[in-house]
Design a protein around this motif. Structure first.
Motif, PDB file in Angstrom:
ATOM      1  N   GLU A 209      40.380  38.395  40.103  1.00  0.00           N
ATOM      2  CA  GLU A 209      39.340  38.978  40.952  1.00  0.00           C
ATOM      3  C   GLU A 209      38.307  37.900  41.220  1.00  0.00           C
ATOM      4  O   GLU A 209      38.069  37.042  40.368  1.00  0.00           O
ATOM      5  N   GLU A 284      32.758  42.612  42.676  1.00  0.00           N
ATOM      6  CA  GLU A 284      34.098  42.162  43.060  1.00  0.00           C
ATOM      7  C   GLU A 284      34.184  42.080  44.585  1.00  0.00           C
ATOM      8  O   GLU A 284      34.077  43.091  45.268  1.00  0.00           O
ATOM      9  N   GLN A 287      40.408  40.109  45.554  1.00  0.00           N
ATOM     10  CA  GLN A 287      41.382  40.093  44.460  1.00  0.00           C
ATOM     11  C   GLN A 287      42.712  39.598  45.005  1.00  0.00           C
ATOM     12  O   GLN A 287      43.098  39.925  46.128  1.00  0.00           O
TER      13      GLN A 287
HETATM   14 MG    MG Z   1      40.401  44.847  42.970  1.00  0.00          MG
END
Ligand code: MG
Ligand code: ATP
Length: 446
Positions: A209, A284, A287
Motif C-alpha cells: 500500500e 492509503e 495499492q
Molecule cells: Mg487497498
C-alpha cells in the motif's frame, strides 16, 4: 478565468459536519457539495483539481507502457458468480436488479470484467505482456462514509490489470507499477511510502500500500524513519528493464514499513534502531497486488504457451485513489488560512488580485498580466470583484493557489507588482513581465 464569471461558492462559516481539515477546506473552498452520504458533486474548482490528478496518473501510466481504456460502472452479476466473488464481496457491493430481473451491480473493482475481456481476445503468449487500465467511478457501500472524499461511497479510482505468462514477468509488472506510482505521487507534491500490506478481499501474496503520513489517516503504520529521506526525483527509469525496476523496488521497500495488519513488533525492534522506530497514522492512496492465477483459473483465462500447451495467465491489479488524493494532498499541505496546492495539481497557476478595481491603471495592468500569463500557457484566476483587499486575499489563501500577483496603484507608479508565495508568505516586487517570466519558469518544471 475571471472570478466574476466563475462559479466559486466559498463558505464563510466552517461547516459543522466536517471532522477533518481537508473535508472542511474542500467545502469552504467551494470544491465539492455532498449529494447524499458519501456521494459528492464536484464543483468547478474541485473538478479542476480532480482532472489534474487524473492527468498525472494517465501520463505516468502511459509512460510505463500501460494502456488506457474504459469499462462501465454497472456490471452483470454473472461474471462475479464465475469468480465466486458475488457472494464473497459482502455488503459493500451495491446490488441492483434491472427491469428484466437480471442481477447487476455497481462495480467496486474490475478484475472480473477485465479478465472476461482478456479471455475473449487474447490467445497466445506472444500477445503478452499486457497491462490495461482505466480511471472510472467505483461504488462501495461503506458502512461509515466519512471525511468527505477520503472515504466516499462513490469514488474515482485508477485501476490497472497486468497479464503475464509467468510469475517472473508478472513481478516485473508489479515493480513497474511501483515505480510509476512513486513518480505519480511525487508529481502531485506528495510523499507516499510503499508499505507491506494485507491482501484483503481481493487476495494476493505480494502487495504494497502507498501511504501518506497524516494525523487524520485511518491506518496505523510502523516504519523506519530513514525511509522518509528517500526521493524518487527526476530519474530516468527504463520501464522495460527488469533490473532497473527491481532496483527501485528494493531501494524503496527494503526498510521496515508496514501497516498494522502486517506489523511484526519483534521484527521491527530487531531491524530498526530505536531512534528510527516510528509509528504514525497514514492515508492509503494506492495499492498494488500480484495475485497469480486466482482469476485466470476461476474464469479460464489461458493462453497458448511457448510449448503449445494452454497455461493460465499470471495477473495483478493496481489501484490509485484518484478522488481520495485531493483530501490526502490537502491534509499534507495546508495552514490555518486554507489550502496550499503543490504546483503539480493546482487548479489555477496563480491568482491576480486587483487592489483597486475600477482604477484605470490597475485594471489595465491586470488585463495585461492576465493576457500575458495566458499567452505563456498558464491559467490565472483574476479576482476582478469590487471587494476590499482583505476579502480578496482571504479567498486566495483559502483556495490555495501557490502564487499570487498583487496589483495596486501605488506599485504601478513604480512600475511593479508583487509576487507572493502561498507556502512561505514571502513577497517580491518586480515588473509584471518579470513576474510572468518567473512563473513560466517555475511551472516549466511541473
Ligand atoms: Mg487497498
Ligand atoms: P480502504 O482500506 O481504505 O478501504 P481498500 O484497500 O479497500 O481501501 P483498494 O481496493 O486497494 O481499497 O482501492 C484502491 C484505492 O482506492 C485505495 O488505495 C484508496 O486510495 C482508494 N479507495 C478505496 N476505497 C475508497 C473509498 N471508499 N473512498 C475513496 N477512495 C477509496
Amino acid at each position: 478565468m475571471r472570478l466574476t464569471r466563475y462559479f466559486l461558492p466559498v463558505l464563510k462559516e466552517t461547516p459543522s459536519e466536517a471532522q477533518i481539515v481537508s473535508h472542511r477546506l474542500m467545502l469552504r473552498a467551494g470544491m465539492i457539495k455532498q449529494a447524499s452520504a458519501g456521494i459528492y458533486s464536484w464543483l468547478p474548482l474541485g473538478f479542476k483539481v480532480l482532472r489534474r490528478i487524473e492527468q498525472i496518473v494517465h501520463e505516468e501510466q502511459i509512460r510505463a507502457g500501460h494502456i488506457p481504456m474504459l469499462m462501465p460502472t454497472l456490471q452483470s452479476a454473472e461474471l462475479w458468480r464465475e469468480s465466486g466473488r458475488y457472494d464473497d464481496y459482502g455488503q459493500e457491493m451495491l446490488r441492483i436488479t434491472d427491469r428484466h430481473g437480471r442481477d447487476m451491480l455497481y462495480g467496486p473493482t474490475n478484475e472480473e470484467l477485465i479478465t472476461d475481456i482478456f479471455r475473449a481476445h487474447v490467445n497466445s503468449y506472444k500477445d503478452l505482456p499486457l497491462t490495461l487500465y482505466h480511471i472510472q467511478w467505483k461504488f462501495r457501500d461503506e458502512v461509515r462514509p466519512r471525511f468527505g472524499v477520503m472515504r466516499g461511497r462513490e469514488f474515482l479510482m485508477k485501476d490497472g490489470y497486468n497479464f503475464d505468462l509467468d510469475k517472473e514477468a508478472a513481478l516485473h509488472a508489479y515493480n513497474r507499477h511501483l515505480v510509476s506510482y512513486l513518480r505519480s505521487y511525487e508529481r502531485m507534491g506528495l510523499q507516499a511510502i510503499p508499505m507491506r500490506a494485507d491482501g484483503g478481499p481481493i487476495g494476493g501474496d505480494y502487495t504494497h500500500e502507498f501511504l501518506v503520513l497524516a494525523e487524520t489517516g485511518e491506518s496505523e503504520v510502523f516504519y523506519d524513519s530513514a525511509i522518509t529521506d528517500l526521493k524518487f526525483g527526476d530519474r530516468a527509469v527504463d520501464y522495460d528493464s527488469v533490473s532497473e525496476c527491481q532496483a527501485v523496488l528494493e531501494e524503496f521497500t527494503s526498510r521496515y514499513a508496514r501497516t498494522d495488519e502486517t506489523h511484526d513488533a519483534e521484527l521491527f525492534a530487531a531491524q530498526v534502531p530505536e531512534a528510527r522506530q516510528k509509528s504514525a497514522r497514514g492515508i492509503e492512496v494506492g495499492q498494488i497486488f500480484y495475485f497469480g492465477t486466482k482469476y485466470s483459473d476461476a474464469m479460464g483465462a489461458t493462453v497458448v504457451g511457448p510449448d503449445g500447451a494452454r497455461v493460465p495467465v499470471h495477473m495483478g491489479s493496481h489501484g490509485i485513489g484518484v478522488s481520495r488524493l485531493l483530501g490526502a494532498i490537502i491534509e499534507a499541505s495546508h495552514d490555518e488560512r486554507g489550502i496550499i496546492w503543490p504546483e503539480g495539481v493546482t487548479p489555477f497557476h496563480c491568482g491576480i488580485v486587483n487592489l483597486k478595481q475600477g482604477d484605470a491603471a490597475a485594471d489595465a495592468a491586470c488585463e495585461a498580466l492576465y493576457a500575458g500569463l495566458n499567452a505563456k500557457g498558464m491559467e490565472p484566476l483574476y479576482d476582478d470583484r469590487s471587494e476590499r483587499a482583505g476579502a480578496k486575499f482571504a479567498t486566495m489563501d483559502l483556495i490555495g493557489l501557490p502564487w499570487r500577483i498583487t496589483v495596486g496603484p501605488r506599485g504601478l507608479e513604480k512600475g511593479v507588482v508583487e509576487l507572493t508565495s502561498r507556502r512561505t508568505g514571502e513577497s517580491e516586487e518586480m515588473t509584471p513581465e518579470a513576474a510572468t517570466d518567473r512563473l513560466a519558469q517555475i511551472y516549466a518544471a511541473h
